[in-house]
Design a protein around this motif. Structure first.
Motif, PDB file in Angstrom:
ATOM      1  N   LYS A   1       0.690  -1.149  -0.058  1.00  0.00           N
ATOM      2  CA  LYS A   1       0.076  -0.037   0.075  1.00  0.00           C
ATOM      3  C   LYS A   1       0.830   1.108   0.102  1.00  0.00           C
ATOM      4  O   LYS A   1       2.105   1.338   0.798  1.00  0.00           O
ATOM      5  N   VAL A   2       0.657   2.226  -0.821  1.00  0.00           N
ATOM      6  CA  VAL A   2       1.436   3.556  -0.698  1.00  0.00           C
ATOM      7  C   VAL A   2       0.600   4.585  -0.264  1.00  0.00           C
ATOM      8  O   VAL A   2      -0.617   4.662  -0.650  1.00  0.00           O
ATOM      9  N   VAL A   3       1.038   5.338   0.674  1.00  0.00           N
ATOM     10  CA  VAL A   3       0.488   6.500   1.157  1.00  0.00           C
ATOM     11  C   VAL A   3       1.449   7.763   0.978  1.00  0.00           C
ATOM     12  O   VAL A   3       2.485   7.547   0.741  1.00  0.00           O
ATOM     13  N   LYS A   4       0.703   8.869   1.246  1.00  0.00           N
ATOM     14  CA  LYS A   4       1.458   9.955   0.852  1.00  0.00           C
ATOM     15  C   LYS A   4       1.716  10.708   2.406  1.00  0.00           C
ATOM     16  O   LYS A   4       0.622  11.042   2.888  1.00  0.00           O
ATOM     17  N   VAL A   5       2.799  10.978   2.629  1.00  0.00           N
ATOM     18  CA  VAL A   5       3.138  11.678   3.971  1.00  0.00           C
ATOM     19  C   VAL A   5       3.875  12.916   3.791  1.00  0.00           C
ATOM     20  O   VAL A   5       5.114  12.587   3.241  1.00  0.00           O
ATOM     21  N   ARG A   6       3.551  14.034   3.999  1.00  0.00           N
ATOM     22  CA  ARG A   6       4.293  15.407   4.008  1.00  0.00           C
ATOM     23  C   ARG A   6       4.925  15.406   2.630  1.00  0.00           C
ATOM     24  O   ARG A   6       6.075  15.832   2.452  1.00  0.00           O
ATOM     25  N   GLY A   7       4.015  15.160   1.482  1.00  0.00           N
ATOM     26  CA  GLY A   7       4.503  15.426   0.024  1.00  0.00           C
ATOM     27  C   GLY A   7       5.514  13.941  -0.347  1.00  0.00           C
ATOM     28  O   GLY A   7       5.842  14.007  -1.736  1.00  0.00           O
ATOM     29  N   PHE A   8       6.018  13.030   0.597  1.00  0.00           N
ATOM     30  CA  PHE A   8       6.380  11.909   0.074  1.00  0.00           C
ATOM     31  C   PHE A   8       5.561  10.622  -0.173  1.00  0.00           C
ATOM     32  O   PHE A   8       4.729  10.363   0.850  1.00  0.00           O
ATOM     33  N   ARG A   9       5.709   9.890  -1.113  1.00  0.00           N
ATOM     34  CA  ARG A   9       5.099   8.777  -1.178  1.00  0.00           C
ATOM     35  C   ARG A   9       5.827   7.724  -0.503  1.00  0.00           C
ATOM     36  O   ARG A   9       7.096   7.210  -0.741  1.00  0.00           O
ATOM     37  N   VAL A  10       5.039   6.678   0.411  1.00  0.00           N
ATOM     38  CA  VAL A  10       5.677   5.696   1.249  1.00  0.00           C
ATOM     39  C   VAL A  10       5.124   4.445   0.803  1.00  0.00           C
ATOM     40  O   VAL A  10       3.933   4.260   0.919  1.00  0.00           O
ATOM     41  N   ASP A  11       5.806   3.354   0.607  1.00  0.00           N
ATOM     42  CA  ASP A  11       5.313   2.080   0.346  1.00  0.00           C
ATOM     43  C   ASP A  11       5.179   1.396   1.663  1.00  0.00           C
ATOM     44  O   ASP A  11       6.237   0.952   2.279  1.00  0.00           O
ATOM     45  N   THR A  12       4.198   1.185   2.471  1.00  0.00           N
ATOM     46  CA  THR A  12       4.203   0.983   3.764  1.00  0.00           C
ATOM     47  C   THR A  12       4.471  -0.617   3.913  1.00  0.00           C
ATOM     48  O   THR A  12       5.212  -1.037   4.888  1.00  0.00           O
ATOM     49  N   ASP A  13       4.206  -1.347   2.722  1.00  0.00           N
ATOM     50  CA  ASP A  13       4.477  -2.788   3.047  1.00  0.00           C
ATOM     51  C   ASP A  13       5.957  -3.150   2.726  1.00  0.00           C
ATOM     52  O   ASP A  13       6.412  -3.905   3.264  1.00  0.00           O
ATOM     53  N   GLY A  14       6.565  -2.189   1.997  1.00  0.00           N
ATOM     54  CA  GLY A  14       7.935  -2.245   1.546  1.00  0.00           C
ATOM     55  C   GLY A  14       8.832  -1.915   2.609  1.00  0.00           C
ATOM     56  O   GLY A  14       9.948  -2.430   3.060  1.00  0.00           O
TER      57      GLY A  14
END
Length: 137
Positions: A1-14
């Protein structure tokens, strides 16, 4: 799952997979909650995990670390996301009374609480508590 935090995309599973490579991590759940990225981490040495993340993950400064003894698990053996989000909600809504030695510490703590929406301990750096340059303005 990819989420956006403070302008950055973060792959939470990765990110979870990466953190699991550190030998002291027993289990981890990475979640975006409100506007912050939390790593609810079952470990015996959270400082070692933070160091590992800094060395291996470019955006480790986005992570708010929440050490736990064990992650909540559903009856089917999966991570209980609702229970984990309740932990995060409780963390943000705590009215724990902190002890401060000086008036300056009390003022800084009040500013942290106003900006972050929750109290943090005196030893928690602003960025590690989920703060960032825009929230400080």
């Amino acid at each position: 799952k990819v989420v956006k935090v403070r302008g950055f995309r973060v792959d939470t599973d990765g990110l979870e997979s990466l953190l699991m490579k550190e030998t002291v991590v027993k289990d981890v759940c990475v979640r975006k909650f409100k506007e912050s990225l939390y790593a609810v981490t079952c470990t015996t040495d959270i400082e070692r995990v933070k160091t590992f993340a800094k060395e291996n993950y470019e955006h480790s400064n986005l992570i708010v670390w929440v050490p736990v003894d064990a992650l909540p698990i559903t009856k089917s053996g999966k991570k209980d996301i609702r229970a984990i989000e309740q932990i995060l909600s409780d963390l943000e809504n705590t009215d724990e009374v902190m002890e401060y030695d000086t008036e300056e510490e009390r003022r800084v703590a009040a500013a942290y609480k106003e900006v972050l929406g929750r109290q943090v301990s005196r030893d928690t750096p602003f960025l590690e508590a989920g703060g960032h340059s825009l929230s400080a303005m």
